[in-house]
Enzyme design. Structure first.
Site, short mmCIF file in Angstrom:
data_model
loop_
_atom_site.label_atom_id
_atom_site.label_comp_id
_atom_site.label_asym_id
_atom_site.label_seq_id
_atom_site.Cartn_x
_atom_site.Cartn_y
_atom_site.Cartn_z
N GLY A 226 0.83 -1.21 0.00
CA GLY A 226 0.00 0.00 0.00
C GLY A 226 0.85 1.25 0.00
N ASN A 227 0.23 2.36 0.23
CA ASN A 227 0.99 3.62 0.31
C ASN A 227 0.38 4.52 1.38
OD1 ASN A 227 -1.05 5.42 -1.00
ND2 ASN A 227 -0.67 4.02 -2.72
#
Ligand code: CTP
Length: 430
Positions: A226-227
């Protein structure tokens, strides 16, 4: 109703052609009086053809008809648009050196000024004093709309939209006629006369698709890549677009905040899901804003079961494959006939040895092909998840980069305002 439509010498004169059409189509008899300067923007032939009446700005034409006295005297309503700084000054000081200023001095009915000029001129103490004088004498001076001006600048000074002036003019005429009791609270009329008209909802009737948050690329049923995107900027954009009157389709990847109430919400997880949702939503959208942080890569394989660590075995290696570039694909689909959306990208950039933030952003704008690119300067602890933001808006046309800073809501408002200005530019209301 007999209307005199005075046209000032400003670029916004072209928009007044559609105001004239609104008046004539509503059955009003309109005499257009352009100033000499106005005819440099829109010629007399246009005003004659659209109004169906002879047009002059010369007090010595048709002297036998005593136009300089008669027109103002007979008019049920006088509308001046665009009311330039010069015209407001002349009207405030009672000058009478052409047919329009003579007519204003002879006005027997209500007079409405719809100003348009650069922000500095509008905010200059001389103009403020002139506006105050005119208002104190009973004239209605609308507030100009806020947005993109003739050059690269933006701010208060745009001519309100023709529909807004039209509504305000009719409301004013009704008030003067006593059709509407000014002491009563009549929905719309007070707003209209205060300039709180459709220029406040510049995206009314528009569909705006906004993606937000960070995509999650599954590794197994419990893990993902993810980020750090919080989705706050996307949510603020959606709120600003709703406020501007748009229908908002909100494509929400993972977010730390709730999407604003009132959006058409589509939840997505991965880049591939977002791609499908974005292409589908774009079809009948006027605007697509890709504010989501999309993972460029995803694991080549997604394990059906939780990946286990096993004694004596090496740590697993995760192979990645490229995700599609959704923004670029949206531009390609549009350019091959898939609609006429205005497409806006967001770029999270850091400077490096190959170039500074702006250089990287310019390259990205060219690569992606979108109309506008809103550039964030990111770094650890900057932008992601923070309340405040500082961006620069770049355009494919090569306009001067437009900075916007403040809270994410401030930045969102600036972006949405720019979007509205771009839409008006693409399809001017003429
Ligand atoms: N974007 C997209 N699809 C991707 C990656 C990004 O649509 N696969 C969009 C983002 O939503 C954003 C813009 O492209 O509007 C720029 O995102 P950014 O991450 O800054 O650019 P990248 O294309 O990923 O380029 P970089 O190599 O600099 O990461």
């Amino acid at each position: 109703m007999r209307i005199v439509l005075g046209v000032g010498g400003g670029i916004a004169a072209y928009k007044v052609a559609s105001l004239l059409r609104l008046f004539t189509e509503a059955g009003h008899k309109v005499t257009v009086i352009p100033t000499e300067a106005a005819t440099r923007f829109v010629g007399i032939a246009t005003w004659e053809a659209l109004s169906g009446n002879p047009v002059t700005n010369n007090v010595f034409d048709d002297v036998d008809k005593v136009n300089h006295v008669r027109l103002g005297h007979e008019a049920d309503l006088i509308v001046v648009a665009p009311a330039t700084a010069d015209l407001l000054a002349k009207a405030a000081t009672g000058q009478a050196n052409d047919l329009l200023t003579n007519t204003l001095l002879m006005a027997h009915g209500p007079v409405l000024f719809a100003p348009a000029m650069h922000s500095e001129m509008w905010q200059h103490p001389a103009t403020c004093a002139n506006v105050e004088t005119l208002r104190s004498r009973g004239a209605t001076v609308l507030e100009p709309a806020v947005g993109r001006l003739t050059g690269a600048d933006s701010g208060p000074g745009r001519l309100p939209e023709p529909e807004a002036i039209f509504e305000a003019a009719l409301a004013l005429a009704d008030l003067a006629e006593g059709v509407v009791d000014s002491n009563e609270s009549i929905t719309g009329v007070a707003d209209v006369l205060a300039g709180n008209t459709s220029s406040e909802t510049p995206l009314a009737g528009r569909i705006v698709t906004i993606s937000a948050g960070g995509t999650r690329e599954a590794l197994d049923p419990v893990r993902f890549l993810g980020n750090r995107s919080s989705g706050k900027q996307g949510a603020a954009l959606a709120a600003a677009a709703l406020e501007a009157g748009a229908t908002v389709r909100f494509l929400a990847a993972h977010m730390d905040v709730e999407p604003p109430a009132g959006v058409e919400l589509v939840r997505v997880e991965s880049a591939l899901e977002l791609r499908d949702a974005a292409l589908k939503a774009a079809v009948d959208s006027d605007v697509v804003i890709m504010a989501a942080a999309v993972a460029d890569f995803r694991p080549a394989q997604v394990s059906d079961t939780k990946i286990k660590k096993r004694d004596g075995e090496d740590a697993p290696v995760v192979h990645l494959v490229r995700n599609p570039d959704i923004l670029h694909e949206l531009v390609e689909v549009r350019d091959s006939g898939g609609g006429g959306q205005l497409i806006v990208g967001f770029a999270a950039e850091t400077g490096d040895d190959d170039g500074d933030v702006l250089q990287h952003a310019m390259d990205k704008l060219r690569r992606k092909g979108c109309d506008l690119l809103v550039v964030n300067h990111v770094g650890v602890g900057r932008v992601f998840g923070q309340e405040d933001n500082s961006v620069v808006i770049l355009s494919q046309r090569g306009d001067t980069p437009q900075p916007a800073t403040g809270s994410k809501a401030d930045v969102a408002a600036a972006v949405i305002e720019r979007v509205a200005a771009e839409l008006n530019r693409v399809s001017p209301a003429t």
